[in-house]
Structure formats: structure tokens, C-alpha cells
Design a protein around this motif. Structure first.
Motif, mmCIF file in Angstrom:
data_model
loop_
_atom_site.group_PDB
_atom_site.id
_atom_site.type_symbol
_atom_site.label_atom_id
_atom_site.label_comp_id
_atom_site.label_asym_id
_atom_site.label_seq_id
_atom_site.Cartn_x
_atom_site.Cartn_y
_atom_site.Cartn_z
ATOM 1 N N HIS A 35 -28.392 -51.321 36.453
ATOM 2 C CA HIS A 35 -27.158 -51.073 35.708
ATOM 3 C C HIS A 35 -27.532 -50.849 34.253
ATOM 4 N N PRO A 36 -27.949 -49.646 33.934
ATOM 5 C CA PRO A 36 -28.474 -49.406 32.587
ATOM 6 C C PRO A 36 -27.395 -49.342 31.518
ATOM 7 N N SER A 37 -26.468 -50.258 31.568
ATOM 8 C CA SER A 37 -25.468 -50.311 30.510
ATOM 9 C C SER A 37 -26.101 -50.956 29.291
ATOM 10 N N LEU A 38 -25.758 -50.436 28.134
ATOM 11 C CA LEU A 38 -26.318 -51.002 26.917
ATOM 12 C C LEU A 38 -25.390 -52.072 26.360
ATOM 13 N N ALA A 39 -24.550 -52.635 27.241
ATOM 14 C CA ALA A 39 -23.638 -53.660 26.794
ATOM 15 C C ALA A 39 -24.416 -54.860 26.275
ATOM 16 N N TYR A 40 -24.014 -55.322 25.060
ATOM 17 C CA TYR A 40 -24.719 -56.444 24.450
ATOM 18 C C TYR A 40 -24.271 -57.775 25.044
ATOM 19 N N LEU A 41 -23.107 -57.739 25.701
ATOM 20 C CA LEU A 41 -22.483 -58.966 26.165
ATOM 21 C C LEU A 41 -23.189 -59.530 27.393
ATOM 22 N N ASP A 42 -23.306 -60.842 27.440
ATOM 23 C CA ASP A 42 -23.816 -61.495 28.628
ATOM 24 C C ASP A 42 -22.640 -61.724 29.566
ATOM 25 N N GLY A 43 -22.565 -60.957 30.638
ATOM 26 C CA GLY A 43 -21.448 -61.070 31.553
ATOM 27 C C GLY A 43 -21.508 -62.311 32.409
#
Lengths: 476, 59
Positions: free
Chosen positions: B10-18
Motif C-alpha cells: 500500500h504505497p500510500s505516503l500517508a504520514y498517519l499511523d492507522g
């Protein structure tokens, strides 16, 4: 864009770069960009990792749709020279929110509307191939009386099959505190002050009554989610973690219905009958309104007002009617709730009701004690109204009059304050069950305390009520 | 180690820790909810279509 620059242009740019950019304390988590201030201007720098998001936001049509609907702040693109660091690939100037407030200062209705706005944004984003990459309540502010997303970089292209990374944050920031306020007590909003990343789900689950497990939404998104929130999962389970777009839409739909199903906290405000009881006769009340209006009119170049102890905001709305950007602070959740309901119903764009206890105002919180600003850090206001307040501080809370005067001088350039004498029915009520140790609570001492910090510009008794309105200017 | 596997799929660059627990839980919950959601939305569009038809064919 890459025109040859004249010498004058180059010098102007140097000048701009020289003036220091101050990074906004709460803007540090996202490598895609951050917000800073320079020369009183609020700017957002977009870095390499954020530039694709920004283009997608525009190309998908989502920016136009959300900003048109008042769900996302509008922004304009600025010259790259306005950036703070060399990493910048774009600079945005977002529309500025006149007063920053925090979820722990909001009443149930405000937090609920912020939650529903977040979900509405997510729905519209998904419809255009985008998704919210975070769902922090701190990304929502109140602009012109309505909740709006202030972080344009919160939206990124949606990848089919990818679970919603912000699901947990949404449940902690919105669902948990709302459920606690609705089912137990609105004062539980205070938990958000100590848990700045929303309320831990397991904690909310422990506190909520058993009946909440009978609600499908709360059972799933709070209770069951709370049990699993901190678990780790095996690699294979994570690799196969796939959520189809329809399933994601179903999840968002369920969260929306769950929040809409939460009843607003019941109970009348402690002060609900305040304006009905015998504090003022109708003539006295009318005179007080008239005097307050006249005093406000006499303050030159006033743009902002804070009403301390605003109750449901009657006098805050008088200030707002004169064009002042007004914050109506009160300690009572139900009063703030009613105040918010009134401004939504009557579509008053320049009053923001907030919950605050003046004996314990929200301070500088979060990382480096600078992430969320204290009350005084967000001031001073041009005018502070302290009506029917001084006896609550001085008598109920034993604050000496000189200290009250000093604190007020930090909060406002001008102050409208009401003197409430010891003979007043409200003060007698406060002293009914306690010893009167307030030898210095009298009008001459009050005026002396004020004169140390203010110039007394006007003194007007409110007919024969015994109460007196003062207009003060800082710098006595 | 666990997180890097997630990133490669899941190469999302989301910074959030889901939160790994939350993400896995979401798969189950969203799956359960989607059946009812699909039925409800299909039913609603069917109703809307039916209402349009009766309007056209009515007086």
C-alpha cells in the motif's frame, strides 16, 4: 514562470526572504507540507511529497467542489519565493480563519457538525477518486459559523482496495468524545484536553454504559474497535488487508448514521433561567443592552470581541451585530450548546460560542508546549466584555480584584465590565452558605484595582439595579 | 518489519499511523457493512426509478 528578473524584482524577493517565517506550532506531522506565518500572512508550503496530492485535488475537481460548498478553505497559489525552506515546490495562501478554536472547547453540537463535515468531505472525495489521509478534529475550524477543513493537504488520491488509514483517528477524535458527551455528560469533552490525539477507544468503551453495546454503530466502531485498536497483526493478515471502495463507502455511511443517532446532551443549563429570574427588571435589562451597545460604538477601530461568561450569547450577538468578530466564552456546556444552536439557526456568521473555564483556561498544550495555543496566546481582543462576571471570580472563586483587573488587561485592549455589588441578589446567593471574608469587595476597591491597569472612560449605573457598567481602556 | 510489508503493498505516503489492529478490524467491519449498504442503496435507486415511472404514467 521563469522570466528573467529585473534587479528591482530580485531585491524585493531578497527583502521578503529576509523577513522571518514563523512556523505554526501544530503543523509538523505531515512531510507533505506545513503552515507558517510571515508578515502577518498565513502561508502553506507544499513539498515534493505533497505536490502530486495538490495537483490531484485540483484535477479531480474536488477542490472546486469542496471550496464551493464551503467544506474546504479556498487558497491561492503564491510565488515560490514566499516559501520557508528549499524543499518547497509550491506555496499556497489559504483563506484565514479569524479565530482558532480546539475540539476540547467545542460543545457537542460543534463537534458533531465537525464530524459530519469530515464524513461529507470523505464521501465527496471518494466519489472523485480521492480520500482523506487523516481525520483529525484539529483540521476542522469554524469559519463564518460553519465547520470547514483547513488542511488542503489532507486529501490524497484514492487507491482501490486500500483500507482507510484515518478510520482509527476519526473514531478517537470524533466518535468517542461525542458518545461520551451524549451518553454520560458533556463535561467529558475535557478528556480531549489531556488526550490530544482523541480519546482512546478502549477507555471510551470502559466508560460508556452497557446500553451503548445495543447500538450497532457504537458496538462496532467503539467497543469492538476499542478491543482491537492496540493489537498487532501478523504479516499475512496485513498483506491481505483489502477494503473495496463500496465497503469503504459503507463504513463511512455507518459512521455517519452512528453520529446522527447520538442524542444531544440533555439537561438545562444551570443558568437557563438566568434571564428569567429577578436579576434585572425588563427595564434594567433593556438599559443594560442599550448601554453596552453605546459603549461598543464608542470604541474606535474595534474588530474583535470576547464575551467572557457569555451564557447563551445575548450580549455577544450585540457585539456581532456591530460587525465585531466575536467569541462567546462560557463555562456551562448547555449554555454554549444553546448559543451555538442560536447562531446556526439565525445564521450569524461572526459569533463563535466556546466552552471555557476562566479559572482554568486551556493553556499551551502538546508538543513543545506550543502545538495548541492558550487562551491569552490567541488574544488580545480589541474589546473584552465581562458582564455579570466579576462576582463569580471574586466571590465564588476568591480571586482578588487587582488580579482580575490584571488578567483582563492581558486579554483585551478595551474592557466593558459590570460591577455587581455585595447587596446584589446573585452575590447574596453566593454568600448564603459561606463566611463573608470579602472585606475588600466594594466599588471603591474595584475602581482602584481597575485604575492600576486601565483608564476609566465611562461609568454608567444600570438604572436602580445597583449594578454599574464601566468602559475601560488599557493603559491607565 | 511489519510496517514495511504494509508499505510495499500500500504505497500510500500517508504520514498517519492507522494502527495495524484498527486496519485489520476495518476489513472485517467494512465487509459486514457493505452487504446491507449495497442492498439499501440499490433499493433506494429502485424506489426512485419507480416513483419517476408512476409520475410519468399517472395523471
Amino acid at each position: 514562470m521563469a522570466e528573467p528578473q529585473s534587479l528591482v524584482q530580485q531585491e524585493d524577493e531578497e527583502q521578503r526572504r529576509l523577513s522571518e517565517a514563523v512556523r505554526i506550532g501544530g503543523s509538523f506531522r505531515d512531510p507533505a507540507g506545513f503552515v507558517y506565518e510571515r508578515d502577518g500572512e498565513l502561508l502553506r508550503q507544499v513539498n515534493a511529497t505533497g505536490i502530486a496530492e495538490l495537483r490531484a485535488l485540483h484535477d479531480s475537481g474536488l477542490y472546486a467542489e469542496l471550496s464551493g460548498a464551503g467544506l474546504l478553505v479556498a487558497h491561492e497559489e503564491m510565488p515560490l519565493a514566499d516559501a520557508d525552506t528549499d524543499e518547497a515546490e509550491a506555496v499556497l495562501k489559504p483563506e484565514r480563519v479569524p479565530f482558532i478554536s480546539y475540539p476540547y472547547e467545542w460543545c457537542f453540537g460543534q463537534l458533531r457538525d465537525a464530524a459530519l463535515a469530515t464524513l461529507e468531505i470523505q464521501k465527496r472525495a471518494l466519489a472523485r477518486g480521492m480520500v482523506l489521509k487523516d481525520a483529525s478534529a484539529y483540521n476542522i475550524q469554524f469559519l463564518r459559523g460553519k465547520p470547514i477543513l483547513i488542511d488542503s493537504l489532507s486529501l490524497e488520491p484514492y487507491k482501490e482496495g486500500e483500507p482507510w488509514v484515518a478510520y482509527r483517528q476519526f473514531c478517537r477524535h470524533f466518535l468517542a468524545p461525542l458518545a461520551l458527551m451524549s451518553w454520560i455528560d458533556p463535561q467529558l469533552a475535557m478528556l480531549q484536553r489531556t488526550s490530544l490525539d482523541g480519546v482512546p477507544l478502549a477507555l471510551a468503551s470502559k466508560l460508556l454504559p452497557f446500553k451503548t453495546k445495543l447500538s450497532g454503530g457504537l458496538l462496532m466502531h467503539l467497543h469492538m474497535h476499542g478491543k482491537r485498536e492496540d493489537q498487532t497483526a501478523t504479516e499475512t493478515r496485513q498483506n491481505s488487508a483489502r477494503v473495496s471502495k463500496t465497503a469503504l463507502q459503507a463504513l463511512v455511511d455507518s459512521l455517519e448514521k452512528t453520529i446522527q443517532g447520538l442524542a444531544p446532551p440533555g439537561g438545562k443549563t444551570e443558568w437557563a433561567d438566568y434571564y428569567q429570574d429577578n436579576s434585572y427588571t425588563p427595564e434594567q435589562m433593556e438599559r443594560k443592552r442599550q448601554l453596552a451597545g453605546e459603549m461598543l460604538d464608542s470604541i474606535p477601530a474595534a474588530k474583535t470581541a470576547w464575551d467572557l461568561g457569555a451564557n447563551t450569547g445575548e450580549f455577544a450577538r450585540i457585539a456581532a451585530a456591530k460587525g465585531l468578530q466575536t467569541v462567546a466564552w462560557d463555562i456551562d456546556s448547555a449554555a454554549v450548546e444553546q448559543g451555538y444552536a442560536i447562531v446556526r439557526r439565525e445564521q450569524i456568521p461572526n459569533v463563535l460560542p466556546l466552552r471555557q473555564d476562566l479559572m482554568n483556561p486551556s493553556g499551551n498544550l502538546g508538543w513543545a508546549e506550543h502545538e495548541r495555543d492558550s487562551v491569552s496566546a490567541r488574544g488580545p481582543a480589541d474589546v473584552v466584555m465581562a458582564l455579570a462576571l466579576v462576582h463569580h471570580l471574586a466571590i465564588a472563586n476568591n480571586v482578588p480584584l487587582p488580579q482580575i483587573a490584571e488578567y483582563l488587561s492581558h486579554l483585551g485592549r478595551w474592557v466593558l465590565i459590570e460591577w455587581v455589588p455585595k447587596e446584589d441578589v446573585q452575590v447574596r446567593r453566593l454568600l448564603a452558605s459561606r463566611k463573608d471574608v470579602f472585606a475588600h469587595y466594594d466599588q471603591p476597591s474595584f475602581e482602584a484595582a481597575l485604575s492600576a491597569f486601565f483608564e476609566v472612560c465611562q461609568v454608567e449605573p444600570i438604572l436602580d439595579s445597583g449594578r454599574t457598567l464601566y468602559l475601560l481602556r488599557k493603559g491607565g | 518489519m511489519l510496517f514495511s510489508f504494509f508499505e510495499s503493498n500500500h504505497p500510500s505516503l500517508a504520514y498517519l499511523d492507522g494502527g495495524t489492529g484498527s486496519m485489520v478490524f476495518q476489513v472485517a467491519v467494512a465487509g459486514i457493512l457493505s452487504t446491507g449498504y449495497v442492498i439499501r442503496t440499490r433499493w433506494q435507486s429502485l424506489k426512485a426509478l419507480f416513483n419517476k415511472k408512476t409520475k410519468n404514467s399517472g395523471a
